[in-house]
Design a protein around this motif. Structure first.
Motif, short mmCIF file in Angstrom:
data_model
loop_
_atom_site.label_atom_id
_atom_site.label_comp_id
_atom_site.label_asym_id
_atom_site.label_seq_id
_atom_site.Cartn_x
_atom_site.Cartn_y
_atom_site.Cartn_z
N ALA A 178 0.91 -1.14 -0.04
CA ALA A 178 0.09 0.04 -0.07
C ALA A 178 0.85 1.37 -0.11
N SER A 179 2.00 1.11 0.73
CA SER A 179 2.83 2.33 0.65
C SER A 179 3.58 2.56 -0.52
N LEU A 180 3.81 1.59 -1.11
CA LEU A 180 4.59 1.73 -2.41
C LEU A 180 3.77 2.31 -3.39
N TYR A 181 2.49 1.76 -3.64
CA TYR A 181 1.51 2.29 -4.43
C TYR A 181 1.27 3.88 -4.13
N THR A 182 0.76 4.25 -2.86
CA THR A 182 0.50 5.56 -2.66
C THR A 182 1.74 6.56 -2.82
N ALA A 183 2.88 6.16 -2.41
CA ALA A 183 3.91 6.93 -2.75
C ALA A 183 4.32 7.16 -4.20
N ARG A 184 4.07 6.16 -4.92
CA ARG A 184 4.39 6.22 -6.61
C ARG A 184 3.42 7.10 -7.16
N HIS A 185 2.10 7.34 -6.42
CA HIS A 185 1.09 8.19 -6.94
C HIS A 185 1.32 9.77 -6.35
N GLY A 186 2.43 9.96 -5.81
CA GLY A 186 2.86 11.21 -5.35
C GLY A 186 2.17 11.79 -4.19
#
Length: 304
Positions: A17-25
């Motif tokens: 979840a952290s990986l995806y939200t971080a990659r979304h800025g």
């Protein structure tokens, strides 16, 4: 501190979840009380996670995904979460040490803890013959006889690890008529002569003097004692949801109730992994949950 997203729990669900939200800025913080990776860190060999045909240890997988998460821009903070409060469209996750992490969305992904049997003597001898991690504690029982309780994947896999650690014999106690584990694991256990399955049997008491030296087993109307040096219960998981139960709905077992997009009863709060209701409780599904929750978070924040 203020963030867009606060992710609680550093297992595969929280890391993904952290990986995806971080990659979304989105400014993301992952809050974990131990090392990121969660319970997977105690797993000697993982053979069912896609991408590793020869398997991988949990101690390798956890830190590898953590590095990927940090490279994406997420922050990782160490804290034991104690509570969740809501103020309008903002949430505050509080740590036992007074830490506060404020966000516009929260992902609850701090998993579960191994369930104990709840029998006399078990808690008394925890750490003194009663263990919950074969790879951590198995070497203390090299050349000795132990009991493993359970009939699922974890019980059988941990039994194999105990033998690798040098345990001489294992009594594999299961109250059912057959194992619930994957066929490949059952077949593997069946080929190991040092493991003796005891079906339709329950462990009712742990006894000892200083450390464990015997257990009481019940099979039907018959009760007997067995001399052993250790007891390893692998009988399921209890969700670590107590800190959030005053805010989100949970089922009678304490699992967080979600919809198909992993949204809880409170807009802006999501749950992923085996802490949520009806989870498959597998590493691959936990990672999938993390991705689903992150996509739902992005959509929610966009709508705001």
């Amino acid at each position: 501190m203020d963030y867009d997203v606060v992710v609680v729990g550093g297992g595969l669900a929280g890391l993904t979840a952290s990986l995806y939200t971080a990659r979304h800025g989105l400014r993301t913080v992952l809050v974990e009380q131990m090392m990121p990776g969660g319970q997977v860190l105690n797993t000697e060999r993982i053979e069912t996670f896609p991408g590793f045909p020869d398997g991988i240890s949990g101690f390798e997988l956890g830190p590898t995904v953590q590095t990927q998460v940090e490279n994406a821009g997420a922050e990782v903070e160490m804290a034991t979460v104690a509570g969740l409060t809501r103020d309008g469209d903002r949430f505050t996750v509080r740590g036992e040490g007074g830490e506060e992490f404020r966000g516009r969305a929260v992902v609850i992904a701090n998993g579960s803890s191994r369930r104990l049997l709840g029998v006399p003597g078990e808690s008394e001898f925890l750490g003194r013959g009663v263990g919950q991690c074969a790879s951590c504690d198995g070497h203390f029982f090299a050349g000795k006889r132990v009991v493993v309780v359970g009939g699922g994947d974890s019980a059988l896999e941990e039994s194999a690890v105990l033998l690798e650690q040098g345990v001489a014999q294992i009594l594999l106690v299961h109250r059912g008529k057959s194992f619930r584990a994957q066929k490949s694991i059952v077949d593997k256990i069946g080929s190991l002569g040092a493991i003796k399955p005891l079906f339709e049997t329950e462990l009712t008491e742990v006894r000892g003097e200083g450390t464990v030296n015997e257990v009481v087993l019940r099979q039907g109307d018959t009760t007997r004692t067995e001399a052993v040096d250790g007891v390893f219960p692998f009988v399921g998981l209890d969700p670590n949801s107590a800190w959030a139960r005053d805010v989100v709905d949970v089922d009678p077992g304490g699992h967080v109730v979600t919809d198909i997009w992993l949204r809880t009863s409170v807009p802006g709060v999501f749950a992923a992994g085996d802490i949520r209701q009806n989870s498959a409780a597998q590493l691959a599904s936990a990672a999938g949950d993390g991705a689903t929750a992150a996509v739902a978070v992005v959509r929610y924040l966009d709508e705001q």
